[in-house]
Design an enzyme around this catalytic site. Structure first.
Site, PDB file in Angstrom:
ATOM      1  N   ARG A  90      30.956  42.621  50.037  1.00  0.00           N
ATOM      2  CA  ARG A  90      32.303  42.895  50.564  1.00  0.00           C
ATOM      3  C   ARG A  90      32.394  44.272  51.219  1.00  0.00           C
ATOM      4  O   ARG A  90      33.124  44.446  52.196  1.00  0.00           O
ATOM      5  CB  ARG A  90      33.338  42.755  49.438  1.00  0.00           C
ATOM      6  CG  ARG A  90      33.527  41.295  48.983  1.00  0.00           C
ATOM      7  CD  ARG A  90      34.251  41.236  47.666  1.00  0.00           C
ATOM      8  NE  ARG A  90      33.541  42.042  46.685  1.00  0.00           N
ATOM      9  CZ  ARG A  90      34.122  42.651  45.656  1.00  0.00           C
ATOM     10  NH1 ARG A  90      35.417  42.543  45.472  1.00  0.00           N
ATOM     11  NH2 ARG A  90      33.396  43.367  44.806  1.00  0.00           N
ATOM     12  N   ASN A 118      23.579  44.661  42.620  1.00  0.00           N
ATOM     13  CA  ASN A 118      24.648  44.180  43.500  1.00  0.00           C
ATOM     14  C   ASN A 118      25.985  44.128  42.751  1.00  0.00           C
ATOM     15  O   ASN A 118      26.047  43.669  41.634  1.00  0.00           O
ATOM     16  CB  ASN A 118      24.270  42.780  44.022  1.00  0.00           C
ATOM     17  CG  ASN A 118      25.400  42.072  44.737  1.00  0.00           C
ATOM     18  OD1 ASN A 118      25.741  40.942  44.386  1.00  0.00           O
ATOM     19  ND2 ASN A 118      25.987  42.698  45.718  1.00  0.00           N
ATOM     20  N   CYS A 156      25.728  31.333  42.558  1.00  0.00           N
ATOM     21  CA  CYS A 156      26.968  30.795  43.122  1.00  0.00           C
ATOM     22  C   CYS A 156      27.809  30.149  42.010  1.00  0.00           C
ATOM     23  O   CYS A 156      27.345  29.239  41.330  1.00  0.00           O
ATOM     24  CB  CYS A 156      26.653  29.778  44.219  1.00  0.00           C
ATOM     25  SG  CYS A 156      28.145  29.102  44.948  1.00  0.00           S
TER      26      CYS A 156
END
Ligand SMILES: Cc1cc2nc3c(=O)[nH]c(=O)nc-3n(C[C@H](O)[C@H](O)[C@H](O)COP(=O)(O)O)c2cc1C
Length: 676
Positions: A545, A520, A420
């Site tokens: 997404r 990813n 993150c």
């Protein structure tokens, strides 16, 4: 302040109101359609890419190639400033008001309220029903189970509110078992956490054995709570005894099975992690054991390392005690804050996602018993392979959190967020900031994995900067430290979505990884996936997404085809989401508001889908379409970038909004930049 894209020209979606009023949508070919405008400022931004051939190839086609007959003339986009603080204040006031307006839950079900006049909710049924908006439609709960737990508060209560009373259908009552959501943490446990009375005996032993100075909680006990705690302790001890017995049986059974399987499986189970493709295939995903030798090495290393003084003795991990999960050839729905909620995951599951992961939960907030954080751990029964993601940097919180999860939560794996990039998280030393402190990653992995009977995984980025990626240094050790799989998002901490994920680097990392590596970044087509598997040792694919924009991406990949999905099929998924949302958040005012908010957040992504039939060539994630119209009014509406059109879509299933209703997307997907 945050800007939201709107146009100053009114949209001319002639049939939207009809669609809403009739609630029936027919697809028809028409040129009299609404104008779909796209943020040209963003379109003109030139993404820089890593220099690989594949990326160069992709970055050339920045504009999605739409057939000329569907393209609209350019329209200027105006940005409207939204005052976020004012919006928050407004929301708080609305919440306060809605509390006064809301009928007491007990009264709404025709029960007595023990608080009487002192109740913070209204007890005036007539007044409440007179001011309540017209029922939105049929109550699914009443139809299915013969009763609605929201009673008079249900916004779909037309069928079960008769003469100012909520009724039950006795014929249906008890016939259908309501779906049991997994991982609902009991009120008692929440109170124990909130009052610092939740016991962490295993963590305490771990801290002692490993010389970890853990922060001590001061329990805010009262007698009643102490008694309750005692009761829970006893219950837990009994459960533990049962579980130990079951575990012993399982281990015995596993060991018997092991002895009958191939030699390679045997050696893996007794040594460490997955080493070769051959063996990973046989054993799915193994877990990690730290052998005595390893322990010694680490102890020696620990003595030498300044940063690693806290861990002196490592608690050996028990490989045979671990559950297993297959990370080979899996399509994984990424953890997605806000938008990866339970109703959305149900949709993805139906459309072919193999593994789902909950939204990121902060270890400290979980330990504080924060209701909203604990809610992130909930799992729908359809989520047969489910992971939860935790984020934190303090070893004591992480270990206690792992113990809590082991006791209370049913998950197939626990993922550590080390990717993150948002400042709030990184400033605490968590998320992507962890990648700069490998010893911390080691500490967390060892501490967490030794308290869990399910596998531990970790999600990382390529490093701090694009030019000097560091993930390849970290990856080979992750298995030793307790991870049984690693997800690599092919971007750096600093990198935004306008630049492509570096798949060349992901592929290189897959070569050095001793545990399954999940790739990813930017996956949007089945062609992407075929190429990845053909050219690398990547074991599974994670999609974020791509799933938000087209959840049927999982079907496309599995069936190796492009699905030219119709607008009405897409609307069906939206309807399903609304129903799942009402089921999850409730059909009262708060439930409807929540469902609408989360649906709008999803629509802020899904409008970016460009139907296959309109394209001249395969559409990649980073390509933005020019302004275009669809093959039907509905298709055009679904592609609208305007918040007011998204609101219209929600009104089809959740009733009309008030005239002052407004919405700001949580993630700014319009600018193709988002959290991650
Ligand atoms: C709206 C949004 C929310 C996200 N939330 C999380 C999260 O909670 N935890 C996490 O590890 N990654 C999160 N990510 C990052 C994604 O999981 C993923 O790594 C990233 O978007 C790249 O994948 P993609 O190119 O398929 O979108 C989020 C991404 C988006 C767009």
């Amino acid at each position: 302040m945050e800007s939201v894209e709107t146009t100053n020209t009114a949209t001319t979606t002639p049939s939207n109101s009809e669609i809403i009023s009739e609630n029936v949508v027919e697809e028809k070919n028409t040129n009299e359609t609404s104008t779909t405008t796209f943020n040209q400022d963003v379109v003109s931004e030139t993404p820089k890419t890593e220099g690989t051939n594949e990326n160069k190839e992709r970055s050339r086609g920045l504009e999605a190639k739409i057939k000329p007959e569907f393209i609209l003339p350019y329209k200027k986009v105006e940005k409207v400033e939204v005052d976020k603080a004012a919006k928050k204040k407004e929301f708080r006031n609305q919440m306060k008001e809605s509390m006064n307006d809301k009928l007491c839950p007990k009264i709404s079900k025709g029960l007595e309220c023990e608080f009487k006049e002192g109740c913070k909710f209204s007890h005036d049924v007539e007044k409440y029903l007179a001011s309540k908006p017209k029922s939105i439609g049929v109550c699914q709960n009443f139809q299915t189970y013969g009763e609605c737990k929201f009673g008079l508060n249900c916004f779909f209560g037309e069928c079960h509110i008769v003469d100012n009373k909520t009724i039950v259908n006795k014929e249906l009552l008890g016939k259908v078992e309501p779906t049991k959501i997994i991982n609902e943490v009991s009120n008692e446990t929440q109170i124990q956490l909130k009052t610092n009375n939740y016991p962490f005996p295993k963590s305490e032993i771990y801290f002692k054995e490993n010389n970890i100075t853990a922060r001590q909680f001061k329990g805010r006990n009262n007698n009643k709570q102490q008694q309750q705690q005692q009761k829970n302790d006893n219950k837990r001890k009994e459960n533990e005894k049962d579980q130990d017995e079951q575990l012993n049986k399982k281990i015995k059974l596993d060991n018997e099975n092991i002895s009958t399987t191939t030699e390679s499986t045997e050696s893996i189970k007794t040594t460490e992690t997955t080493e070769t493709t051959e063996t990973t295939e046989t054993i799915e995903t193994t877990t990690n054991t730290t052998t005595t030798n390893n322990t010694k090495n680490i102890k020696e290393e620990a003595k030498q390392s300044n940063e690693h003084t806290e861990i002196d003795i490592m608690t050996p991990l028990k490989a045979n005690e671990k559950k297993r999960i297959n990370f080979e050839n899996q399509l994984i729905l990424a953890p997605l804050t806000t938008v990866g909620n339970l109703p959305f995951r149900r949709i993805c599951k139906r459309l072919g996602a193999d593994i789902t992961i909950g939204e990121m939960a902060l270890t400290t907030k979980l330990l504080e018993g924060t209701k909203s954080e604990l809610a992130l751990l909930k799992r729908h029964p359809s989520e047969d392979k489910f992971g939860i993601q935790i984020c934190g940097s303090y070893i004591d919180s992480a270990v206690r959190c792992a113990e809590f999860i082991e006791n209370e939560i049913d998950a197939d794996f626990v993922d550590i967020n080390s990717g993150c990039p948002i400042d709030l998280v990184c400033n605490m030393g968590a998320g992507a900031a962890l990648m700069e402190r490998p010893k911390k990653v080691e500490q967390l992995l060892r501490g967490i994995s030794s308290h869990l009977s399910c596998p531990t995984t970790i999600k990382i980025r390529i490093g701090k900067s694009e030019s000097a990626p560091t993930a390849h240094n970290l990856i080979p050790s992750l298995g030793e430290w307790g991870a049984c799989a690693v997800t690599l998002h092919g971007r750096s901490r600093a990198q935004r979505y306008s630049r492509l994920a570096n798949w060349e680097y992901i592929k290189q990392c897959s070569e050095v990884s001793k545990i399954p590596l999940i790739g990813n970044g930017d996956v949007y087509n089945y062609q992407d996936v075929v190429n990845i598997y053909d050219t690398s040792k990547v074991s599974s694919i994670m999609i974020a997404r791509g799933a938000l924009i087209k959840p049927w991406i999982f079907t496309e990949i599995k069936e190796k085809r492009e699905w030219d999905i119709s607008a009405s099929e897409r609307l069906d998924f939206i309807r399903d989401f609304a129903n799942y949302g009402l089921d999850h958040w409730g059909s009262d005012r708060i439930g409807v508001d929540n469902t609408r908010k989360f649906l709008l957040n999803w629509l802020s992504f899904s409008h970016r889908y460009v139907p296959v039939g309109l394209l001249e060539k395969v559409h990649y994630m980073n390509e933005r379409p020019p302004a275009y119209f669809g093959r039907s009014d509905l298709e055009t509406l679904l592609a609208s970038t305007q918040v007011k059109d998204w609101i219209k879509i929600t009104e089809m299933f959740l009733g009309p909004v008030t005239s002052d209703y407004s919405f700001v997307p949580k993630h700014n997907s319009n600018s193709y930049e988002s959290q991650g």
